[in-house]
Design a protein around this motif. Sequence first.
Motif, mmCIF file in Angstrom:
data_model
loop_
_atom_site.group_PDB
_atom_site.id
_atom_site.type_symbol
_atom_site.label_atom_id
_atom_site.label_comp_id
_atom_site.label_asym_id
_atom_site.label_seq_id
_atom_site.Cartn_x
_atom_site.Cartn_y
_atom_site.Cartn_z
ATOM 1 N N TRP A 44 0.851 -1.181 0.000
ATOM 2 C CA TRP A 44 0.000 0.000 0.000
ATOM 3 C C TRP A 44 0.893 1.240 0.000
ATOM 4 O O TRP A 44 1.896 1.276 0.700
ATOM 5 C CB TRP A 44 -0.903 0.032 1.230
ATOM 6 C CG TRP A 44 -2.024 -0.961 1.167
ATOM 7 C CD1 TRP A 44 -2.109 -2.146 1.847
ATOM 8 C CD2 TRP A 44 -3.211 -0.860 0.388
ATOM 9 N NE1 TRP A 44 -3.280 -2.788 1.528
ATOM 10 C CE2 TRP A 44 -3.980 -2.029 0.635
ATOM 11 C CE3 TRP A 44 -3.717 0.083 -0.499
ATOM 12 C CZ2 TRP A 44 -5.212 -2.264 0.035
ATOM 13 C CZ3 TRP A 44 -4.941 -0.142 -1.110
ATOM 14 C CH2 TRP A 44 -5.680 -1.300 -0.840
ATOM 15 N N HIS A 66 2.936 -5.556 8.858
ATOM 16 C CA HIS A 66 1.757 -6.274 9.345
ATOM 17 C C HIS A 66 2.137 -7.502 10.169
ATOM 18 O O HIS A 66 3.318 -7.851 10.320
ATOM 19 C CB HIS A 66 0.870 -6.691 8.171
ATOM 20 C CG HIS A 66 1.532 -7.656 7.213
ATOM 21 N ND1 HIS A 66 1.723 -8.987 7.514
ATOM 22 C CD2 HIS A 66 2.024 -7.480 5.962
ATOM 23 C CE1 HIS A 66 2.297 -9.596 6.491
ATOM 24 N NE2 HIS A 66 2.510 -8.698 5.540
ATOM 25 N N ASP A 70 -2.218 -11.237 8.500
ATOM 26 C CA ASP A 70 -2.423 -10.342 7.356
ATOM 27 C C ASP A 70 -1.503 -10.685 6.188
ATOM 28 O O ASP A 70 -1.283 -9.862 5.301
ATOM 29 C CB ASP A 70 -2.186 -8.897 7.796
ATOM 30 C CG ASP A 70 -2.679 -8.668 9.215
ATOM 31 O OD1 ASP A 70 -3.883 -8.847 9.445
ATOM 32 O OD2 ASP A 70 -1.847 -8.370 10.103
ATOM 33 N N GLU A 80 -5.940 -6.439 0.526
ATOM 34 C CA GLU A 80 -7.102 -6.000 1.298
ATOM 35 C C GLU A 80 -7.088 -6.551 2.716
ATOM 36 O O GLU A 80 -7.732 -5.995 3.612
ATOM 37 C CB GLU A 80 -8.393 -6.412 0.584
ATOM 38 C CG GLU A 80 -8.733 -5.566 -0.631
ATOM 39 C CD GLU A 80 -8.996 -4.103 -0.268
ATOM 40 O OE1 GLU A 80 -9.624 -3.846 0.786
ATOM 41 O OE2 GLU A 80 -8.570 -3.221 -1.030
ATOM 42 N N MET A 83 -6.132 -4.077 5.140
ATOM 43 C CA MET A 83 -7.170 -3.095 5.422
ATOM 44 C C MET A 83 -8.114 -3.541 6.533
ATOM 45 O O MET A 83 -8.905 -2.744 7.052
ATOM 46 C CB MET A 83 -7.972 -2.789 4.152
ATOM 47 C CG MET A 83 -7.266 -1.883 3.185
ATOM 48 S SD MET A 83 -7.012 -0.239 3.911
ATOM 49 C CE MET A 83 -6.024 0.534 2.630
ATOM 50 N N ALA A 84 -8.058 -4.800 6.912
ATOM 51 C CA ALA A 84 -8.889 -5.273 8.022
ATOM 52 C C ALA A 84 -8.357 -4.779 9.361
ATOM 53 O O ALA A 84 -9.059 -4.817 10.370
ATOM 54 C CB ALA A 84 -8.967 -6.795 8.013
ATOM 55 N N ASN A 86 -7.053 -2.107 12.149
ATOM 56 C CA ASN A 86 -7.221 -0.716 12.545
ATOM 57 C C ASN A 86 -5.822 -0.117 12.661
ATOM 58 O O ASN A 86 -5.238 -0.032 13.737
ATOM 59 C CB ASN A 86 -7.963 -0.618 13.876
ATOM 60 C CG ASN A 86 -8.413 0.805 14.170
ATOM 61 O OD1 ASN A 86 -8.445 1.656 13.292
ATOM 62 N ND2 ASN A 86 -8.759 1.065 15.426
ATOM 63 N N ARG A 90 -5.875 1.676 6.802
ATOM 64 C CA ARG A 90 -7.330 1.802 6.875
ATOM 65 C C ARG A 90 -7.748 3.183 7.375
ATOM 66 O O ARG A 90 -8.768 3.738 6.914
ATOM 67 C CB ARG A 90 -7.925 0.726 7.789
ATOM 68 C CG ARG A 90 -9.454 0.661 7.677
ATOM 69 C CD ARG A 90 -10.018 -0.545 8.368
ATOM 70 N NE ARG A 90 -10.182 -0.327 9.807
ATOM 71 C CZ ARG A 90 -10.693 -1.241 10.628
ATOM 72 N NH1 ARG A 90 -11.056 -2.426 10.176
ATOM 73 N NH2 ARG A 90 -10.833 -0.976 11.915
ATOM 74 N N ARG A 93 -7.742 5.294 4.323
ATOM 75 C CA ARG A 93 -8.900 4.989 3.462
ATOM 76 C C ARG A 93 -10.178 5.609 4.026
ATOM 77 O O ARG A 93 -11.059 6.042 3.271
ATOM 78 C CB ARG A 93 -9.068 3.479 3.307
ATOM 79 C CG ARG A 93 -10.321 3.095 2.509
ATOM 80 C CD ARG A 93 -10.440 1.605 2.325
ATOM 81 N NE ARG A 93 -9.616 1.145 1.214
ATOM 82 C CZ ARG A 93 -9.565 -0.122 0.817
ATOM 83 N NH1 ARG A 93 -10.264 -1.053 1.447
ATOM 84 N NH2 ARG A 93 -8.803 -0.471 -0.220
ATOM 85 N N ASN A 94 -10.260 5.667 5.351
ATOM 86 C CA ASN A 94 -11.451 6.219 5.992
ATOM 87 C C ASN A 94 -11.424 7.742 6.110
ATOM 88 O O ASN A 94 -12.306 8.326 6.737
ATOM 89 C CB ASN A 94 -11.634 5.592 7.369
ATOM 90 C CG ASN A 94 -12.061 4.133 7.285
ATOM 91 O OD1 ASN A 94 -12.539 3.670 6.248
ATOM 92 N ND2 ASN A 94 -11.876 3.394 8.368
ATOM 93 N N ASP A 236 -5.243 4.615 16.133
ATOM 94 C CA ASP A 236 -6.334 5.564 15.902
ATOM 95 C C ASP A 236 -6.397 6.656 16.969
ATOM 96 O O ASP A 236 -7.215 7.571 16.885
ATOM 97 C CB ASP A 236 -7.681 4.854 15.754
ATOM 98 C CG ASP A 236 -8.215 4.229 17.041
ATOM 99 O OD1 ASP A 236 -7.698 4.530 18.137
ATOM 100 O OD2 ASP A 236 -9.161 3.416 16.948
#
Length: 252
Positions: A44, A66, A70, A80, A83-84, A86, A90, A93-94, A236
């Motif tokens: 990515w 990762h 993953d 992808e 992307m699972a 957090n 991701r 992307r959000n 996050d």
Amino acid sequence: MNGVRCLLLSLVWVLFSAQGAFAAQGEILARPYGTVPGMSLGYWEYLPPDYDDNATVSHPLVIFLHGTGDVGNGSAAALEKIMALNAPPRLIRNGRDFPFILIAPQRFNAFIPVADIDKIIEFAKVHYRVDASRVYLTGISAGAIQVWAYAAVHYAKLAAIVPIAGNGNSQNLCPAAASGLPVWAFHGSADGTVSPYGSINPVKALNTTCSPAVNPAALLTLYPGVGHDSWGRTYDGSAGHDVYTWMLGYSL
């Protein structure tokens, strides 16, 4: 006439290429295995929103590694799986923006060898406008184990590291301590997959066993009662920590 047509086609191609480059900034893009010369893994890619504003400006680089859940072959579909998590890909992307280049590679085995991590960093320095004095390494679980492993050898290339739920017990981190490598480790106190002592012990070694001790002092955040997934609340910011500002506060 043919010459004019060729010129028009060339201009269209230049315009298309410029639009493609512009569209890439501020977005998270899949770079599947085999599509980027010089890169042996799918990954990515994220370029900060101002990346194309000034072609002479270099940017910090964050490499995210990762864990074992993953893994994949680097195809668009396999990527992808990352992307699972957090985690930074991701979050971007959000809708979250970051002031750094992000590379998040995927491998069939999450224990990416130190030599391969080094190749990824050197690849990024060549293919993107990277500020070599501001390279940061972070990862989760097996990826964090390899963050410790890489830092033990190539500490001179790193401005800071953030290993989460990893294990650095087998590494000689005293050379990294002597270099003053900033470290902030995170772990759940109830982690039944990777013992919290995988973070507790190396941080203690950096701060008390190594001579000289690391300066700045290595940081450790233990989340009481938290299991293996101690990364989501860290990346996050919901646990109250801003690891991105912390990382970017250091440079070589």
